[in-house]
Design a protein around this motif. Structure first.
Motif, mmCIF file in Angstrom:
data_model
loop_
_atom_site.group_PDB
_atom_site.id
_atom_site.type_symbol
_atom_site.label_atom_id
_atom_site.label_comp_id
_atom_site.label_asym_id
_atom_site.label_seq_id
_atom_site.Cartn_x
_atom_site.Cartn_y
_atom_site.Cartn_z
ATOM 1 N N SER A 146 0.721 -1.302 -0.063
ATOM 2 C CA SER A 146 0.029 0.111 -0.014
ATOM 3 C C SER A 146 0.824 1.013 0.068
ATOM 4 N N LEU A 147 2.058 1.009 0.609
ATOM 5 C CA LEU A 147 2.954 2.331 0.553
ATOM 6 C C LEU A 147 4.140 2.511 -0.790
ATOM 7 N N ASP A 148 3.759 1.368 -1.432
ATOM 8 C CA ASP A 148 4.494 1.484 -2.932
ATOM 9 C C ASP A 148 5.872 0.739 -2.564
ATOM 10 N N ARG A 149 6.069 0.210 -1.517
ATOM 11 C CA ARG A 149 7.396 -0.471 -1.001
ATOM 12 C C ARG A 149 7.453 -1.986 -1.689
ATOM 13 N N PHE A 150 7.288 -1.770 -3.157
ATOM 14 C CA PHE A 150 7.186 -3.046 -3.693
ATOM 15 C C PHE A 150 8.254 -4.054 -3.523
ATOM 16 N N GLU A 151 9.322 -3.959 -3.555
ATOM 17 C CA GLU A 151 10.294 -4.864 -3.315
ATOM 18 C C GLU A 151 10.341 -5.601 -1.793
ATOM 19 N N GLU A 152 10.185 -4.510 -0.825
ATOM 20 C CA GLU A 152 9.817 -5.545 0.303
ATOM 21 C C GLU A 152 8.677 -6.120 0.662
ATOM 22 N N ALA A 153 7.615 -5.612 0.057
ATOM 23 C CA ALA A 153 6.539 -6.231 -0.213
ATOM 24 C C ALA A 153 6.488 -7.697 -0.822
ATOM 25 N N LEU A 154 7.046 -7.779 -1.848
ATOM 26 C CA LEU A 154 7.418 -9.132 -2.667
ATOM 27 C C LEU A 154 8.092 -9.959 -1.576
ATOM 28 N N ASN A 155 9.136 -9.382 -1.099
ATOM 29 C CA ASN A 155 9.979 -10.168 -0.207
ATOM 30 C C ASN A 155 9.308 -10.957 1.054
ATOM 31 N N SER A 156 8.256 -9.786 1.627
ATOM 32 C CA SER A 156 7.435 -10.513 2.581
ATOM 33 C C SER A 156 6.482 -11.484 2.160
ATOM 34 N N ALA A 157 5.765 -11.444 1.116
ATOM 35 C CA ALA A 157 4.902 -12.352 0.426
ATOM 36 C C ALA A 157 5.549 -13.409 0.098
ATOM 37 N N ASN A 158 6.786 -13.411 -0.428
ATOM 38 C CA ASN A 158 7.619 -14.647 -0.634
ATOM 39 C C ASN A 158 7.776 -15.447 0.448
ATOM 40 N N MET A 159 8.071 -14.666 1.640
ATOM 41 C CA MET A 159 8.473 -15.501 2.937
ATOM 42 C C MET A 159 7.185 -16.230 3.386
ATOM 43 N N LEU A 160 5.929 -15.623 3.158
ATOM 44 C CA LEU A 160 4.581 -16.308 3.561
ATOM 45 C C LEU A 160 4.361 -17.664 2.727
ATOM 46 N N VAL A 161 4.504 -17.352 1.390
ATOM 47 C CA VAL A 161 4.425 -18.441 0.516
ATOM 48 C C VAL A 161 5.270 -19.516 0.995
ATOM 49 N N LYS A 162 6.565 -19.512 1.167
ATOM 50 C CA LYS A 162 7.510 -20.584 1.600
ATOM 51 C C LYS A 162 7.274 -21.277 2.896
ATOM 52 N N ASP A 163 6.645 -20.335 3.779
ATOM 53 C CA ASP A 163 6.203 -20.995 5.205
ATOM 54 C C ASP A 163 5.219 -22.040 5.067
ATOM 55 N N ALA A 164 5.681 -23.256 5.524
ATOM 56 C CA ALA A 164 4.597 -24.391 5.575
ATOM 57 C C ALA A 164 3.425 -24.274 6.122
ATOM 58 N N LYS A 165 3.251 -23.484 7.322
ATOM 59 C CA LYS A 165 2.070 -23.147 8.162
ATOM 60 C C LYS A 165 1.187 -22.080 7.246
ATOM 61 N N SER A 166 1.704 -21.419 6.184
ATOM 62 C CA SER A 166 0.617 -20.673 5.474
ATOM 63 C C SER A 166 -0.511 -21.331 4.461
ATOM 64 N N SER A 167 -0.049 -22.819 4.400
ATOM 65 C CA SER A 167 -1.146 -23.506 3.595
ATOM 66 C C SER A 167 -2.309 -23.862 4.511
ATOM 67 N N THR A 168 -2.252 -23.959 5.823
ATOM 68 C CA THR A 168 -3.043 -24.265 6.864
ATOM 69 C C THR A 168 -3.828 -23.131 7.505
ATOM 70 N N GLU A 169 -2.981 -22.256 7.971
ATOM 71 C CA GLU A 169 -3.527 -20.928 8.485
ATOM 72 C C GLU A 169 -4.249 -20.092 7.724
ATOM 73 N N MET A 170 -5.466 -19.511 8.080
ATOM 74 C CA MET A 170 -6.572 -19.018 7.452
ATOM 75 C C MET A 170 -6.982 -17.326 7.521
ATOM 76 N N LEU A 171 -7.532 -16.713 6.565
ATOM 77 C CA LEU A 171 -7.516 -15.325 6.738
ATOM 78 C C LEU A 171 -8.909 -15.309 6.060
ATOM 79 N N ASN A 172 -9.620 -14.178 6.687
ATOM 80 C CA ASN A 172 -10.966 -13.913 6.187
ATOM 81 C C ASN A 172 -11.145 -12.702 5.181
ATOM 82 N N PHE A 173 -11.486 -12.730 4.221
ATOM 83 C CA PHE A 173 -11.864 -11.647 3.213
ATOM 84 C C PHE A 173 -13.398 -11.126 3.118
ATOM 85 N N THR A 174 -13.669 -10.051 2.873
ATOM 86 C CA THR A 174 -15.099 -9.731 2.700
ATOM 87 C C THR A 174 -15.229 -9.751 1.157
ATOM 88 N N LYS A 175 -16.393 -10.311 0.783
ATOM 89 C CA LYS A 175 -17.068 -10.321 -0.757
ATOM 90 C C LYS A 175 -17.697 -9.177 -0.942
#
Length: 236
Positions: A146-175
């Motif tokens: 959101s703050l246009d810090r794309f390189e940092e955001a991508l690094n954080s997102a990749n950390m999430l994708v690589k973490d095994a727990k991210s496949s089982t832990e859940m988030l709620n989104f509004t439709k």
């Protein structure tokens, strides 16, 4: 010799009197604390939040080293949607202990609600580093995006994708229809990667990320909408 004995006796009496006074003051404070705690609990029971807050402030003033009362006050502000007060009280707590996990959460969420992403993000970062909570890392990644810090955001997102727990832990989104849907943090992180690549005009990588997100969560409406927007913008 007699003078020395008299002086010693007077000193002993003075010390005894002082000790008795301190004990009396301690007992008085204990009783006042117990009374205020009872009123606080009763105020919560009757949903009388102003009284509950006032009693907590009195307890904080009387017991400045007991951070539990300040944690309760910050939580009460947050639960009442008084986000400015919640943020300030949480930050006061963090001045005393910058590793107070409850205060980091309250400060981060409160500042987020106030739209101060740049100020909220460090609290989520610290919370993740202290607890390993993936939700805090996702919040960090989203705010970096959101703050246009794309390189940092991508690094954080990749950390999430690589973490095994991210496949089982859940988030709620509004439709769009105001209902909510639950998706894995991994699917949410891949969707966020797609948004980052979209912002960077990297259409191919964005499409790949959205498709990977939808493979994990086929009904993920936000990823579906982002994919549609990507395709429409690519046609123009």
């Amino acid at each position: 010799m007699k003078k020395i004995l008299i002086s010693a006796f007077v000193l002993m009496v003075s010390c005894s009197a002082l000790f008795a006074q301190e004990q009396a003051e301690t007992e008085t404070m204990r009783k006042r604390n117990e009374a205020d705690q009872r009123v606080y609990q009763l105020a919560l029971r009757y949903n009388d939040l102003p009284v509950a807050r006032m009693k907590l402030m009195e307890l904080i003033e009387r017991n400045p080293t007991n951070i539990r009362y300040q944690e309760l006050l910050a939580t009460l502000y947050f639960d009442s949607n008084q986000f400015t007060s919640a943020a300030v009280s949480a930050m006061d707590l963090l001045e005393k202990n910058d590793k107070n996990v409850a205060a980091l959460e309250i400060a981060g969420y409160s500042l987020e609600q106030l739209g101060a992403f740049d100020r909220a993000m460090p609290y989520f970062e610290s919370h993740y580093l202290l607890t390993g909570t993936l939700f805090s890392l996702y919040k960090t990644a989203y705010m970096q995006f959101s703050l246009d810090r794309f390189e940092e955001a991508l690094n954080s997102a990749n950390m999430l994708v690589k973490d095994a727990k991210s496949s089982t832990e859940m988030l709620n989104f509004t439709k769009a229809d105001e209902t909510t849907q639950e998706v894995s943090i991994k699917a949410a992180a891949l969707n966020l990667k797609g948004l980052i690549y979209m912002a960077e005009k990297n259409v191919e990588e964005a499409q790949t990320a959205f498709m990977q997100s939808l493979e994990l969560a086929p009904g993920f409406e936000m990823a579906q909408l982002n994919m549609r927007e990507l395709r429409n913008s690519n046609k123009q």
